[in-house]
Design an enzyme around this catalytic site. Structure first.
Site, short mmCIF file in Angstrom:
data_model
loop_
_atom_site.label_atom_id
_atom_site.label_comp_id
_atom_site.label_asym_id
_atom_site.label_seq_id
_atom_site.Cartn_x
_atom_site.Cartn_y
_atom_site.Cartn_z
N GLU A 12 0.46 -1.35 -0.11
CA GLU A 12 -0.06 0.02 0.57
C GLU A 12 1.02 1.65 0.34
O GLU A 12 0.60 1.94 0.85
CB GLU A 12 -1.19 -0.09 0.93
CG GLU A 12 -2.43 -1.52 1.05
CD GLU A 12 -2.52 -0.93 2.32
OE1 GLU A 12 -2.55 -0.66 3.11
OE2 GLU A 12 -3.47 -2.16 2.28
N ASP A 59 -1.48 -4.04 -3.05
CA ASP A 59 -2.33 -2.78 -3.11
C ASP A 59 -3.82 -3.38 -3.13
O ASP A 59 -3.84 -3.95 -3.64
CB ASP A 59 -1.61 -1.39 -3.79
CG ASP A 59 -1.53 0.09 -3.80
OD1 ASP A 59 -2.93 -0.09 -2.41
OD2 ASP A 59 -0.95 0.34 -2.85
N GLU A 69 -6.11 -11.13 -1.21
CA GLU A 69 -6.85 -10.89 0.40
C GLU A 69 -7.80 -10.46 -0.22
O GLU A 69 -9.23 -10.01 0.02
CB GLU A 69 -6.54 -9.38 0.96
CG GLU A 69 -4.91 -9.34 1.01
CD GLU A 69 -4.39 -8.08 1.85
OE1 GLU A 69 -5.11 -7.38 2.70
OE2 GLU A 69 -3.01 -8.18 1.81
C1 XIL Z 1 -5.45 -6.03 8.53
C2 XIL Z 1 -6.37 -7.58 9.61
O1 XIL Z 1 -6.96 -8.16 9.17
C3 XIL Z 1 -6.07 -7.26 10.91
O2 XIL Z 1 -6.75 -7.93 11.64
C4 XIL Z 1 -5.86 -5.81 11.49
O3 XIL Z 1 -5.94 -5.05 12.57
C5 XIL Z 1 -4.65 -4.76 10.26
O4 XIL Z 1 -4.54 -5.97 9.53
N1 XIL Z 1 -4.59 -4.53 4.24
C6 XIL Z 1 -3.95 -5.41 4.72
C7 XIL Z 1 -3.80 -6.51 5.63
O5 XIL Z 1 -2.87 -5.59 3.60
O6 XIL Z 1 -2.84 -6.72 6.18
C8 XIL Z 1 -5.02 -6.04 6.39
O7 XIL Z 1 -5.17 -6.91 7.27
C9 XIL Z 1 -6.27 -5.47 5.68
C10 XIL Z 1 -6.03 -4.40 4.05
#
Ligand code: XIL
Length: 341
Positions: free
Chosen positions: A141, A185, A255
């Site tokens: 990101e 990202d 994700e």
């Molecule tokens: C998030 C987790 O799901 C949460 O539990 C934590 O509090 C914060 O991180 N993008 C990402 C992930 O790259 O690492 C994030 O994960 C969600 C958004």
């Protein structure tokens, strides 16, 4: 039972004890994985579902720097090691995520002093697991189309300028020369004007990185979607992914989930809405991806519902299995998309 069925069955018994319900997402073709946390492994049914469905795990929380390096130079790999042991026992791989991010850093890391606070961290973590991971999200990101030069203002940018991304990937390549190094990202999937800018900025960034010889192997598309707000624009996404591939980058879906807030009150209808949103994304993106991961396997471990959701009488349903581990329409979409390519 023929020989193949026998072998399949006996390896399933050896690798994935006490599991019924046929083949999982990991058996469909393209590798499937999910975010997970070590505490979930103590939940026997859930651990069995993970072993049945996933070929790749990524720590949802336990590889954030705030967990790994709680005080300067003191490292805690216990959560990752538990996930790795589980992964090994079930013939899975782990992804590393994230090495450099602007969130979930330790409280002491409010500004970067010594250079080694960037490269040193990357080499400590990656060399511990050298040669053992599926891939690494080295930088997460970093692009922000509202910031000057399209780069997010972070402690890293402040200290090293825009070179910090190159420095991070070079440190990663040195620490684990064979690893797949990923820039990850979230802004490229949707059809809003901001996303047009995001795609353009990402292509510029990747082109520049290629020209400078920065060792980035792949682009990670997070794939967080929602039922409300901007939706996937398939045509724009297809053009974007073709260009990324043409520059020689691999693509991962890292994700994926569908926030069902704003969807139908009736769970069955909402499950179909989630599955449809996912299909619109995966129809275009999955053929390009070398692996597809969701941000969790089951609704069992989602954050609890908000007050508004509680008052409406519903809980979030954004992942492939429901809270009782039953397969949802999203599971079916994933299984078809993984099998297709
Ligand atoms: C998030 C987790 O799901 C949460 O539990 C934590 O509090 C914060 O991180 N993008 C990402 C992930 O790259 O690492 C994030 O994960 C969600 C958004």
């Amino acid at each position: 039972m023929n020989r193949r069925e026998f072998l399949l069955q006996s390896s399933a018994v050896a690798l994935r004890p006490s599991i019924t319900g046929g083949q999982g997402l990991r058996d469909q073709g393209k590798p499937y994985g999910t975010a997970a946390s070590s505490f979930q492994l103590r939940d026997g049914d859930f651990a069995a579902a993970l072993a049945r469905e996933a070929a790749i795990l990524v720590p949802e929380y336990e590889m954030k720097r705030g967990v790994i390096e709680p005080s300067p130079g003191r490292y805690d790999f216990s959560g990752v090691d538990k996930l790795l042991a589980f992964a090994r026992a079930h013939a899975m791989q782990l992804r590393g995520h994230p090495l450099v991010w602007h969130k979930r850093n330790p409280d002491w890391l409010t500004e970067v002093g010594a250079e080694s606070q960037l490269m040193g961290y990357i080499s400590q973590v990656m060399s511990r697991y050298s040669g053992q991971f599926h891939s690494w999200d080295v930088v997460n990101e970093a692009i922000d189309v509202t910031a000057p030069g399209n780069l997010r203002q972070t402690i890293w940018l402040k200290r090293f300028g825009r070179d910090y991304i190159d420095i991070a990937f070079e440190a990663a390549r040195a620490a684990d020369p064979e690893a797949m190094l990923v820039y990850n990202d979230w802004g490229c999937e949707l059809g809003a004007p901001d996303n047009d800018r995001f795609r353009a900025a990402t292509l510029d960034f990747l082109e520049g990185a290629r020209a400078r010889g920065v060792p980035i192997d792949a682009l990670g598309l997070q794939g967080h979607l929602g039922l409300s707000g901007p939706q996937v624009d398939q045509a724009k996404l297809a053009i974007f992914l073709d260009r990324v591939k043409a520059m020689g980058f691999k693509i991962l879906i890292t994700e994926h989930d569908v926030d069902d807030d704003g969807g139908a009150a009736d769970p069955a209808t909402r499950d179909r809405q989630v599955a449809d949103a996912s299909r619109r994304f995966l129809d275009v993106a999955a053929p390009h991806a070398v692996a597809v991961l969701t941000w969790g396997l089951s609704d069992r471990y989602l954050d609890p519902p908000s007050w508004r959701q509680k008052l409406m009488g519903w809980s979030p349903r954004r992942l492939p299995l429901d809270a009782s581990l039953a397969r949802k329409p999203l599971w079916t979409v994933l299984s078809k998309e993984l099998a297709r390519h």
